[in-house]
Design an enzyme around this catalytic site. Structure first.
Site, PDB file in Angstrom:
ATOM      1  N   HIS A 153     -61.274  18.423 106.283  1.00  0.00           N
ATOM      2  CA  HIS A 153     -60.352  18.637 105.167  1.00  0.00           C
ATOM      3  C   HIS A 153     -60.842  17.887 103.932  1.00  0.00           C
ATOM      4  O   HIS A 153     -61.463  16.837 104.048  1.00  0.00           O
ATOM      5  CB  HIS A 153     -58.951  18.130 105.518  1.00  0.00           C
ATOM      6  CG  HIS A 153     -58.419  18.694 106.790  1.00  0.00           C
ATOM      7  ND1 HIS A 153     -58.155  20.028 106.963  1.00  0.00           N
ATOM      8  CD2 HIS A 153     -58.128  18.101 107.971  1.00  0.00           C
ATOM      9  CE1 HIS A 153     -57.703  20.225 108.192  1.00  0.00           C
ATOM     10  NE2 HIS A 153     -57.683  19.077 108.835  1.00  0.00           N
TER      11      HIS A 153
ATOM     12  N   GLU B 100     -54.714  13.143 107.938  1.00  0.00           N
ATOM     13  CA  GLU B 100     -53.844  13.424 109.074  1.00  0.00           C
ATOM     14  C   GLU B 100     -54.060  12.386 110.160  1.00  0.00           C
ATOM     15  O   GLU B 100     -55.059  11.650 110.134  1.00  0.00           O
ATOM     16  CB  GLU B 100     -54.093  14.835 109.621  1.00  0.00           C
ATOM     17  CG  GLU B 100     -55.474  15.039 110.222  1.00  0.00           C
ATOM     18  CD  GLU B 100     -55.742  16.504 110.599  1.00  0.00           C
ATOM     19  OE1 GLU B 100     -55.308  17.409 109.870  1.00  0.00           O
ATOM     20  OE2 GLU B 100     -56.392  16.726 111.631  1.00  0.00           O
TER      21      GLU B 100
ATOM     22  N   HIS C 269     -63.673  17.085 112.710  1.00  0.00           N
ATOM     23  CA  HIS C 269     -62.834  16.881 113.892  1.00  0.00           C
ATOM     24  C   HIS C 269     -62.494  18.207 114.562  1.00  0.00           C
ATOM     25  O   HIS C 269     -62.529  19.261 113.930  1.00  0.00           O
ATOM     26  CB  HIS C 269     -61.550  16.137 113.534  1.00  0.00           C
ATOM     27  CG  HIS C 269     -60.709  16.839 112.497  1.00  0.00           C
ATOM     28  ND1 HIS C 269     -60.958  16.744 111.155  1.00  0.00           N
ATOM     29  CD2 HIS C 269     -59.628  17.646 112.614  1.00  0.00           C
ATOM     30  CE1 HIS C 269     -60.058  17.445 110.488  1.00  0.00           C
ATOM     31  NE2 HIS C 269     -59.234  18.024 111.356  1.00  0.00           N
TER      32      HIS C 269
ATOM     33  N   ARG D 121     -63.493  25.340 107.833  1.00  0.00           N
ATOM     34  CA  ARG D 121     -63.963  25.569 109.195  1.00  0.00           C
ATOM     35  C   ARG D 121     -65.490  25.557 109.197  1.00  0.00           C
ATOM     36  O   ARG D 121     -66.116  26.348 108.485  1.00  0.00           O
ATOM     37  CB  ARG D 121     -63.424  26.926 109.656  1.00  0.00           C
ATOM     38  CG  ARG D 121     -63.300  27.062 111.145  1.00  0.00           C
ATOM     39  CD  ARG D 121     -62.666  28.405 111.526  1.00  0.00           C
ATOM     40  NE  ARG D 121     -61.223  28.401 111.436  1.00  0.00           N
ATOM     41  CZ  ARG D 121     -60.501  29.391 110.898  1.00  0.00           C
ATOM     42  NH1 ARG D 121     -61.067  30.452 110.371  1.00  0.00           N
ATOM     43  NH2 ARG D 121     -59.193  29.308 110.888  1.00  0.00           N
TER      44      ARG D 121
HETATM   45 ZN    ZN Z   1     -57.338  18.875 110.871  1.00  0.00          ZN
END
Ligand code: ZN
Length: 315
Positions: free
Chosen positions: A95, A113, A170, A190
Site C-alpha cells: 500500500h 494497517e 505483505h 497487487r
Molecule cells: Zn494490505
C-alpha cells in the site's frame, strides 16, 4: 455497529461457522466490522445514533468522538476494522502512504494497517517484506518472476500482532483468520497473484506503483511480529502506537473496568462472550460484536470470559 461482508476469491465460510455472522452465499473473505467507507458502511445499532450510517453519525454527533481538529473531522471517520477469513492465499501486495495516495489516487488516504492473528494453521507463515537490497534489484526480481528469492516468509502463530507500514510487501496466507485495523482506504497495489484467474481472467497487477512505493531495504522480519497472546488479564496491553492509531489487547476474566478516554475508541470481541455495562445499560457481547465507546463519559464495565481488541485514534 452492523458489519458488511465482502466476497473474495480467496475467502471462506468461517465468518459464519466460527463467528456466527449471517453472511451471503459464496466465498466471503472480509467482514468490515466498523467502517464508514462509501458503499461499505456500518450502521449504528443502538444508542444516540441508532439507525444512522457511521458517516452520518460522525458528522452529526462530533461530541461522541471527542475534541478532534476540524481537518480531521472533515476527512471522515478514519479507520476500517475488518475480520479476515483467508481460505486461500491472498495476492502479494503493498500500500502507498498518504502522500503517494494523495498524488496518484485522487486524494485518497494511504494505508497503514495492522493484524492480530485470531487463528492459523500450525507452521503458518505470512509474506512480510522482501530480500532485495536496492529498488533496481527489486524491480529486476519482479520482472524475472524470482518470487521465492524475493519474497520473505515469516512464521506466525495465534495471538501474534503485526504492524504494516505503507511500503511493506505483505500477504495473508491460507488458513489465517485475523483482525485488521487500518486507515480508511482501499488503495492496494497487487504485485503478484500466483497467476490465478478470476472469472477466467487474471486480476490486475500494479507493478510500477508497487516498485515506486516499496520500502527498500526492508527491516528484519522477526522484528515485525510481536507475540501478544499471554498479556495479563483485565488489562489493556498496547500492541502498537503509530501516527494514526493505537491498538490494545484486553483479555477479560471476570470483571474489567475500562476508564474513560478523551477520544472515542473502537472495540471488537475476538473471542468468548460477556457483557458491557455503560451508563446503566447492559449490552451483551458475543464473538464478532464491534462497538464504539464515546469520548469522555463514565467508566464502563466488562464481565465474562472474552478477548477484545481495542483501537483509538492518534492525532
Ligand atoms: Zn494490505
Amino acid at each position: 455497529m452492523t458489519p458488511c461482508f465482502e466476497k473474495r476469491i480467496w475467502g471462506g465460510r468461517r465468518l459464519a461457522t466460527e463467528f456466527g455472522f449471517d453472511i451471503p452465499d459464496g466465498s466471503i473473505g472480509e467482514c468490515w466490522a466498523v467502517s464508514a467507507y462509501p458503499g461499505h458502511e456500518s450502521e449504528v445499532l443502538n444508542g444516540s445514533g441508532k439507525g444512522l450510517r457511521l458517516s452520518e453519525f460522525w458528522e452529526r454527533e462530533p461530541g461522541f468522538f471527542g475534541a478532534l481538529p476540524d481537518s480531521y473531522v472533515k476527512a471522515g471517520y478514519p479507520f476500517i476494522t475488518k475480520i479476515i477469513d483467508a481460505r486461500d492465499d491472498l495476492s502479494i501486495q503493498v500500500h502507498p502512504d498518504d502522500a503517494y495516495a494523495a498524488a496518484h489516487e485522487n486524494g485518497a488516504r494511504g494505508k497503514t494497517e495492522c493484524w492480530y492473528i485470531l487463528d492459523c494453521p500450525a507452521g503458518a507463515t505470512l509474506v512480510l517484506g522482501h530480500n532485495a537490497a536496492t529498488r533496481a534489484q527489486f524491480a529486476d526480481m519482479v520482472r524475472e518472476h524470482r518470487w521465492n528469492e524475493l519474497l520473505r516468509r515469516v512464521p506466525v502463530r495465534k495471538g501474534d500482532f503485526i504492524q504494516l507500514e505503507p511500503g511493506t510487501i505483505h500477504a495473508i496466507t491460507a488458513g489465517v483468520m485475523l483482525l485488521e485495523t487500518q486507515q480508511s482506504s482501499d488503495v492496494t497495489y497487487r504485485l503478484y497473484d500466483y497467476d490465478r484467474l478470476e472469472d477466467g481472467k487474471p486480476r490486475q497487477l500494479h507493478l510500477s506503483q508497487s516498485i515506486d512505493v516499496v520500502t527498500v531495504p526492508e527491516k528484519d522480519g522477526d522484528s515485525m511480529v510481536k507475540h501478544m497472546a499471554d498479556t495479563p488479564v483485565n488489562v489493556a496491553t498496547e500492541m502498537v502506537t503509530c501516527r494514526f492509531y493505537s491498538t490494545y489487547r484486553l483479555p477479560v476474566q471476570g470483571t474489567a473496568v475500562l476508564g474513560s478516554s478523551e477520544l472515542f475508541r473502537i472495540a471488537t470481541v475476538t473471542g468468548g462472550s460477556g457483557t458491557l455495562t455503560a451508563d446503566g445499560t447492559v449490552y451483551s457481547l458475543e464473538r464478532g460484536a464491534s462497538f464504539l465507546l464515546p469520548a469522555g463519559g463514565a467508566d464502563c464495565t466488562l464481565r465474562g470470559s472474552l478477548e477484545l481488541i481495542l483501537g483509538r485514534p492518534v492525532l
